[in-house]
Write an enzyme that holds these catalytic residues in place. Structure first.
Site, PDB file in Angstrom:
ATOM      1  N   LYS A 112       5.398   1.918  -2.890  1.00  0.00           N
ATOM      2  CA  LYS A 112       5.391   3.327  -3.311  1.00  0.00           C
ATOM      3  C   LYS A 112       5.658   3.379  -4.800  1.00  0.00           C
ATOM      4  O   LYS A 112       6.353   2.510  -5.346  1.00  0.00           O
ATOM      5  CB  LYS A 112       6.492   4.098  -2.570  1.00  0.00           C
ATOM      6  N   LYS A 162       0.866  -1.196   0.000  1.00  0.00           N
ATOM      7  CA  LYS A 162       0.000   0.000   0.000  1.00  0.00           C
ATOM      8  C   LYS A 162       0.887   1.225   0.000  1.00  0.00           C
ATOM      9  O   LYS A 162       1.864   1.293   0.744  1.00  0.00           O
ATOM     10  CB  LYS A 162      -0.864  -0.012   1.271  1.00  0.00           C
ATOM     11  N   LYS A 220       4.803   2.153   8.439  1.00  0.00           N
ATOM     12  CA  LYS A 220       3.642   3.008   8.738  1.00  0.00           C
ATOM     13  C   LYS A 220       2.388   2.154   8.952  1.00  0.00           C
ATOM     14  O   LYS A 220       1.666   2.316   9.933  1.00  0.00           O
ATOM     15  CB  LYS A 220       3.431   3.973   7.553  1.00  0.00           C
ATOM     16  N   ASN A 257      -1.411  19.732   0.677  1.00  0.00           N
ATOM     17  CA  ASN A 257      -2.575  19.142   1.350  1.00  0.00           C
ATOM     18  C   ASN A 257      -2.335  18.821   2.831  1.00  0.00           C
ATOM     19  O   ASN A 257      -3.175  19.120   3.683  1.00  0.00           O
ATOM     20  CB  ASN A 257      -2.986  17.876   0.581  1.00  0.00           C
ATOM     21  N   SER A 311      -7.175   5.487   4.052  1.00  0.00           N
ATOM     22  CA  SER A 311      -7.230   4.671   2.827  1.00  0.00           C
ATOM     23  C   SER A 311      -7.756   3.278   3.146  1.00  0.00           C
ATOM     24  O   SER A 311      -8.533   2.689   2.386  1.00  0.00           O
ATOM     25  CB  SER A 311      -5.835   4.530   2.209  1.00  0.00           C
ATOM     26  N   THR A 327      -4.517  13.015   6.490  1.00  0.00           N
ATOM     27  CA  THR A 327      -3.096  13.050   6.856  1.00  0.00           C
ATOM     28  C   THR A 327      -2.807  14.234   7.768  1.00  0.00           C
ATOM     29  O   THR A 327      -2.199  14.087   8.832  1.00  0.00           O
ATOM     30  CB  THR A 327      -2.201  13.070   5.594  1.00  0.00           C
TER      31      THR A 327
HETATM   32  N1  GLU Z   1       0.812   8.754   0.276  1.00  0.00           N
HETATM   33  C1  GLU Z   1       0.351   8.650   1.629  1.00  0.00           C
HETATM   34  C2  GLU Z   1       1.485   8.260   2.568  1.00  0.00           C
HETATM   35  O1  GLU Z   1       2.635   8.532   2.323  1.00  0.00           O
HETATM   36  C3  GLU Z   1      -0.856   7.738   1.746  1.00  0.00           C
HETATM   37  C4  GLU Z   1      -0.672   6.348   1.248  1.00  0.00           C
HETATM   38  C5  GLU Z   1      -1.966   5.569   1.101  1.00  0.00           C
HETATM   39  O2  GLU Z   1      -3.017   6.096   1.417  1.00  0.00           O
HETATM   40  O3  GLU Z   1      -1.870   4.428   0.670  1.00  0.00           O
HETATM   41  O4  GLU Z   1       1.251   7.746   3.629  1.00  0.00           O
END
Ligand code: GLU
Length: 428
Positions: free
Chosen positions: A107, A71, A95, A222, A362, A191
């Protein structure tokens, strides 16, 4: 500031090694977790609006999926590198583990500058990215999301391409979709709000009232917007923000002693978070060099831009007044700066804990999509607060009990969870 020798992946591995030593992790598990499981690098040819073909480089790295599908977001950035994407994918694994959601880490990225691309060109990049990876990503394998310079619209184009290829509806393929098109209420706020839930808890621990604090924020995208919004709602005052200036190719800090007015600044900001300098001056803001945000006499610093921002060079310039650093961005602090922050006894809320609100929401989006039943915004944000607060308390309890740095405590919890999942599956 952006030191050329800086390598985000080397930094992510150094952070991991430190805690792997502390945990006395066995050699096999260590080797497995130090590197990504899979990675993809590819070219995306796009016919530009002027008829010329241009080729963009794209990436997807799946660091670990022992706890669930990989994810993580997709970044559009002119300085993107595969090593940065590797580091970010690893941080996603930690995370998701630290907030205890059943997902792994991945990523993606594309080397491009959306400032210079039309929406049609960006749509072609999104669709091209999915065409290259259509069989390597998906609801049960790897689920992308928005990140730096990508939005709900980009996610919808990607979803549409995925559904065209696979012939069906697969809302679980991607998160951060527009509300009404499978997205979750609260995802846009998640976030930034999550950062402030953790700040609120840190302030409780330090026995400081939010209304007695001021903050300085790096970045005006954001994450920064919603962090500022909620922090002001709980009584805090933000007196400095920094933003990237596309024309000058440097960032500037905008300070107003009486505090910034978020809506007023948003009114003079482009869609990438660039604040208009002349208009800001007219509104009584001082326009200072980019790093000034870090030198402010405030209780709270919130880096919410990119990686490699608080370094061994500038960390000594952090004001004596600073009590908390909450990392809204991924990887903003280098290991040299960590040493300074740890020695100074500043309460650090590490990135993969502080900014975990996005991916947690998410996860809620996936759950809602699967049920095809969508919650009210209050319900989403309430559940988000519960998850973030529980994760924060677990990390800060461990840090206090074992007398270790907050980043290391977060790593201990996350690495243990992922290592256990790998062992249980027979991978380590
Ligand atoms: N891009 C965000 C992060 O760095 C969210 C990732 C997601 O929702 O999968 O945590």
């Amino acid at each position: 500031m952006n030191d050329k020798a800086f390598n985000a992946f080397a930094m992510a591995q150094a952070q991991f090694d430190k805690v792997a030593d502390f945990l006395e992790l066995d050699a096999g598990t260590r080797e497995l977790l130090r590197d990504p499981l899979r990675e993809y690098q590819f070219s995306i040819p796009v016919r530009m609006d002027d008829g010329i073909m241009k080729v963009f480089r794209g990436f997807r790295v799946q660091h670990n999926d022992a706890r669930g599908p990989a994810k993580g977001g997709i970044r559009f950035h002119p300085q993107e590198t595969v090593d940065t994407v590797r580091a970010l994918s690893m941080w996603m694994t930690w995370k998701c583990a630290v907030v205890d959601i059943p997902l792994g880490g991945g990523k993606g990225g594309v080397i491009c500058d959306p400032h210079n691309l039309s929406m049609h060109e960006q749509e072609q990049i999104c669709r091209g990215w999915v065409r290259r990876l259509a069989r390597n990503v998906g609801p049960v394998t790897d689920v992308p999301a928005p990140d730096v310079m990508t939005s709900a619209q980009h996610m919808l184009w990607m979803l549409d391409e995925y559904e065209q290829i696979h012939g069906g509806k697969y809302p679980g393929f991607i998160t951060g979709k527009p509300v009404g098109m499978g997205g979750s209420l609260g995802r846009t706020e998640a976030t930034g709000f999550g950062v402030i839930y953790t700040v609120r808890e840190a302030l409780k621990e330090l026995e400081i009232r939010p209304q007695d604090t001021t903050a300085s924020v790096q970045g005006f995208g954001n994450v920064a917007h919603y962090a500022i919004r909620l922090y002001q709602q709980i009584g805090g005052k933000v007196n400095c923000v920094s933003s990237w200036d596309q024309q000058d190719q440097i960032s500037y800090s905008f300070r107003r002693e009486a505090g910034i007015d978020l809506d007023e600044l948003l009114g003079i900001t482009d869609r990438f978070g660039g604040i208009d300098k002349a208009k800001a001056k007219g509104l009584g803001y001082e326009v200072l060099p980019g790093e000034a945000w870090l030198e402010q006499d405030v209780e709270i610093l919130i880096p919410a831009a990119l990686e490699n921002q608080i370094t061994g060079d500038n960390a000594p310039r952090i004001s004596e007044k600073v009590k908390i650093i909450a990392e809204g961005a991924n990887g903003p602090t280098t290991p040299e700066a960590d040493k300074v922050i740890e020695e100074r006894g500043i309460f650090l809320i590490p990135d993969f804990l502080a900014n975990a609100g996005g991916v947690t929401c998410s996860y809620f989006e996936q759950v809602q999509s699967n049920m095809n039943y969508f919650w009210e915004k209050d319900e989403v944000l309430g559940k988000l607060d519960v998850k973030m607060t529980a994760a924060f308390i677990a990390v800060s309890d461990l840090a206090r009990k074992r007398k270790i740095y907050m980043r290391d405590a977060a790593y201990v919890i996350a690495i243990n969870r992922v290592a256990q999942a790998c062992k249980a599956r027979g991978w380590a």
